[in-house]
Design a protein around this motif. Structure first.
Motif, mmCIF file in Angstrom:
data_model
loop_
_atom_site.group_PDB
_atom_site.id
_atom_site.type_symbol
_atom_site.label_atom_id
_atom_site.label_comp_id
_atom_site.label_asym_id
_atom_site.label_seq_id
_atom_site.Cartn_x
_atom_site.Cartn_y
_atom_site.Cartn_z
ATOM 1 N N ILE A 1 66.993 39.621 -81.754
ATOM 2 C CA ILE A 1 65.855 38.723 -81.588
ATOM 3 C C ILE A 1 65.279 38.745 -80.175
ATOM 4 C CG2 ILE A 1 67.109 36.608 -81.019
ATOM 5 C CD1 ILE A 1 64.281 36.716 -83.518
ATOM 6 N N SER A 2 66.089 38.947 -79.156
ATOM 7 C CA SER A 2 65.580 38.940 -77.781
ATOM 8 C C SER A 2 64.610 40.093 -77.542
ATOM 9 C CB SER A 2 66.728 39.000 -76.782
ATOM 10 O OG SER A 2 67.422 40.222 -76.914
ATOM 11 N N ARG A 3 64.762 41.173 -78.263
ATOM 12 C CA ARG A 3 63.874 42.320 -78.124
ATOM 13 C C ARG A 3 62.508 42.051 -78.763
ATOM 14 N NH1 ARG A 3 66.208 47.976 -79.869
ATOM 15 N NH2 ARG A 3 66.507 46.818 -81.776
ATOM 16 N N PHE A 4 62.413 41.058 -79.616
ATOM 17 C CA PHE A 4 61.178 40.801 -80.325
ATOM 18 C C PHE A 4 60.171 39.974 -79.544
ATOM 19 C CE2 PHE A 4 63.970 41.810 -83.915
ATOM 20 C CZ PHE A 4 63.239 42.864 -84.401
ATOM 21 N N ILE A 5 60.594 39.280 -78.531
ATOM 22 C CA ILE A 5 59.645 38.488 -77.742
ATOM 23 C C ILE A 5 58.616 39.400 -77.082
ATOM 24 C CG2 ILE A 5 59.385 36.917 -75.792
ATOM 25 C CD1 ILE A 5 62.135 35.738 -76.668
ATOM 26 N N PRO A 6 59.033 40.451 -76.343
ATOM 27 C CA PRO A 6 58.016 41.358 -75.800
ATOM 28 C C PRO A 6 57.231 42.092 -76.896
ATOM 29 C CG PRO A 6 60.165 41.808 -74.825
ATOM 30 C CD PRO A 6 60.351 40.786 -75.879
ATOM 31 N N PHE A 7 57.887 42.381 -78.025
ATOM 32 C CA PHE A 7 57.195 43.038 -79.135
ATOM 33 C C PHE A 7 56.071 42.152 -79.664
ATOM 34 C CE2 PHE A 7 56.733 43.337 -83.751
ATOM 35 C CZ PHE A 7 56.246 44.631 -83.864
ATOM 36 N N VAL A 8 56.357 40.875 -79.860
ATOM 37 C CA VAL A 8 55.352 39.947 -80.384
ATOM 38 C C VAL A 8 54.181 39.820 -79.402
ATOM 39 C CG1 VAL A 8 54.918 37.530 -81.005
ATOM 40 C CG2 VAL A 8 56.959 38.677 -81.846
ATOM 41 N N ILE A 9 54.487 39.750 -78.108
ATOM 42 C CA ILE A 9 53.425 39.673 -77.099
ATOM 43 C C ILE A 9 52.564 40.934 -77.151
ATOM 44 C CG2 ILE A 9 52.967 39.618 -74.624
ATOM 45 C CD1 ILE A 9 55.510 37.827 -74.401
ATOM 46 N N SER A 10 53.196 42.094 -77.206
ATOM 47 C CA SER A 10 52.449 43.348 -77.281
ATOM 48 C C SER A 10 51.670 43.462 -78.580
ATOM 49 C CB SER A 10 53.396 44.539 -77.156
ATOM 50 O OG SER A 10 53.969 44.569 -75.881
ATOM 51 N N PHE A 11 52.225 42.930 -79.656
ATOM 52 C CA PHE A 11 51.545 42.942 -80.946
ATOM 53 C C PHE A 11 50.207 42.212 -80.845
ATOM 54 C CE2 PHE A 11 50.568 41.215 -85.122
ATOM 55 C CZ PHE A 11 50.794 42.284 -85.964
ATOM 56 N N PHE A 12 50.217 41.033 -80.231
ATOM 57 C CA PHE A 12 48.990 40.256 -80.122
ATOM 58 C C PHE A 12 48.025 40.816 -79.074
ATOM 59 C CE2 PHE A 12 51.608 37.013 -82.249
ATOM 60 C CZ PHE A 12 50.754 36.733 -83.300
ATOM 61 N N ARG A 13 48.502 41.595 -78.135
ATOM 62 C CA ARG A 13 47.643 42.205 -77.126
ATOM 63 C C ARG A 13 47.101 43.566 -77.550
ATOM 64 N NH1 ARG A 13 50.688 41.146 -71.387
ATOM 65 N NH2 ARG A 13 50.243 38.912 -71.298
ATOM 66 N N SER A 14 47.691 44.165 -78.547
ATOM 67 C CA SER A 14 47.319 45.506 -78.973
ATOM 68 C C SER A 14 45.906 45.553 -79.526
ATOM 69 C CB SER A 14 48.294 46.005 -80.041
ATOM 70 O OG SER A 14 47.887 47.253 -80.518
ATOM 71 N N ARG A 15 45.182 46.604 -79.136
ATOM 72 C CA ARG A 15 43.833 46.812 -79.662
ATOM 73 C C ARG A 15 43.874 47.596 -80.967
ATOM 74 N NH1 ARG A 15 39.574 46.771 -75.184
ATOM 75 N NH2 ARG A 15 40.684 45.708 -73.517
ATOM 76 N N GLU A 16 45.037 48.117 -81.332
ATOM 77 C CA GLU A 16 45.176 48.896 -82.568
ATOM 78 C C GLU A 16 45.294 48.019 -83.807
ATOM 79 O OE1 GLU A 16 47.920 52.310 -82.336
ATOM 80 O OE2 GLU A 16 48.303 51.580 -80.289
ATOM 81 N N ILE A 17 45.528 46.733 -83.608
ATOM 82 C CA ILE A 17 45.737 45.812 -84.717
ATOM 83 C C ILE A 17 44.476 44.966 -84.893
ATOM 84 C CG2 ILE A 17 47.157 43.915 -85.577
ATOM 85 C CD1 ILE A 17 49.385 45.083 -83.739
ATOM 86 N N ALA A 18 44.043 44.840 -86.116
ATOM 87 C CA ALA A 18 42.820 44.097 -86.416
ATOM 88 C C ALA A 18 42.967 42.620 -86.044
ATOM 89 C CB ALA A 18 42.480 44.214 -87.899
ATOM 90 N N LEU A 19 41.884 42.044 -85.605
ATOM 91 C CA LEU A 19 41.876 40.640 -85.197
ATOM 92 C C LEU A 19 42.273 39.732 -86.358
ATOM 93 C CD1 LEU A 19 41.275 38.592 -82.972
ATOM 94 C CD2 LEU A 19 38.895 38.589 -83.745
ATOM 95 N N ARG A 20 41.882 40.089 -87.588
ATOM 96 C CA ARG A 20 42.246 39.285 -88.765
ATOM 97 C C ARG A 20 43.751 39.183 -88.925
ATOM 98 N NH1 ARG A 20 39.620 42.231 -93.550
ATOM 99 N NH2 ARG A 20 40.639 43.835 -92.342
ATOM 100 N N LYS A 21 44.462 40.288 -88.712
ATOM 101 C CA LYS A 21 45.918 40.283 -88.836
ATOM 102 C C LYS A 21 46.546 39.428 -87.745
ATOM 103 C CE LYS A 21 46.492 44.699 -91.116
ATOM 104 N NZ LYS A 21 47.109 46.022 -91.063
ATOM 105 N N LYS A 22 46.017 39.528 -86.544
ATOM 106 C CA LYS A 22 46.546 38.721 -85.437
ATOM 107 C C LYS A 22 46.373 37.236 -85.723
ATOM 108 C CE LYS A 22 45.516 42.175 -81.917
ATOM 109 N NZ LYS A 22 44.747 42.458 -80.705
ATOM 110 N N ILE A 23 45.204 36.867 -86.213
ATOM 111 C CA ILE A 23 44.950 35.459 -86.541
ATOM 112 C C ILE A 23 45.851 35.000 -87.676
ATOM 113 C CG2 ILE A 23 43.218 33.877 -87.501
ATOM 114 C CD1 ILE A 23 41.119 35.468 -85.882
ATOM 115 N N ALA A 24 46.046 35.844 -88.683
ATOM 116 C CA ALA A 24 46.912 35.489 -89.811
ATOM 117 C C ALA A 24 48.345 35.239 -89.346
ATOM 118 C CB ALA A 24 46.882 36.583 -90.866
#
Length: 86
Positions: free
Chosen positions: A10-33
């Protein structure tokens, strides 16, 4: 078994989640969901097992969190998965 391993990492997922929301490769709809899922998870008071039942009561909360994280991993681009070794 995969969920148990996921829980211990789980500790490895905190930076992953932050990068997930900052990524431009992921659609804004998915981030909002996913953001709404996290907010709903923390603010909706309904539990399948009440939290006052010590460890057993927290298991459903952990299970919901793991399901959200697992879904985020599936929808994340491969570059993000490789960056965090997921």
């Amino acid at each position: 078994m995969r969920r148990i391993r996921l829980f211990f990492k789980i500790s490895r997922f905190i930076p992953f989640v932050i990068s997930f929301f900052r990524s431009r490769e992921i659609a804004l709809r998915k981030k909002i969901a996913y953001l709404l899922l996290f907010i709903g998870y923390f603010f909706i008071p309904f539990d399948a097992i009440p939290d006052w039942l010590a460890v057993i009561g927290m298991l459903d909360d952990v299970a919901v969190l793991m399901l959200i994280l697992k879904s985020m991993i599936k929808t994340a681009p491969n570059t993000l998965k490789h960056k965090y070794g997921i």
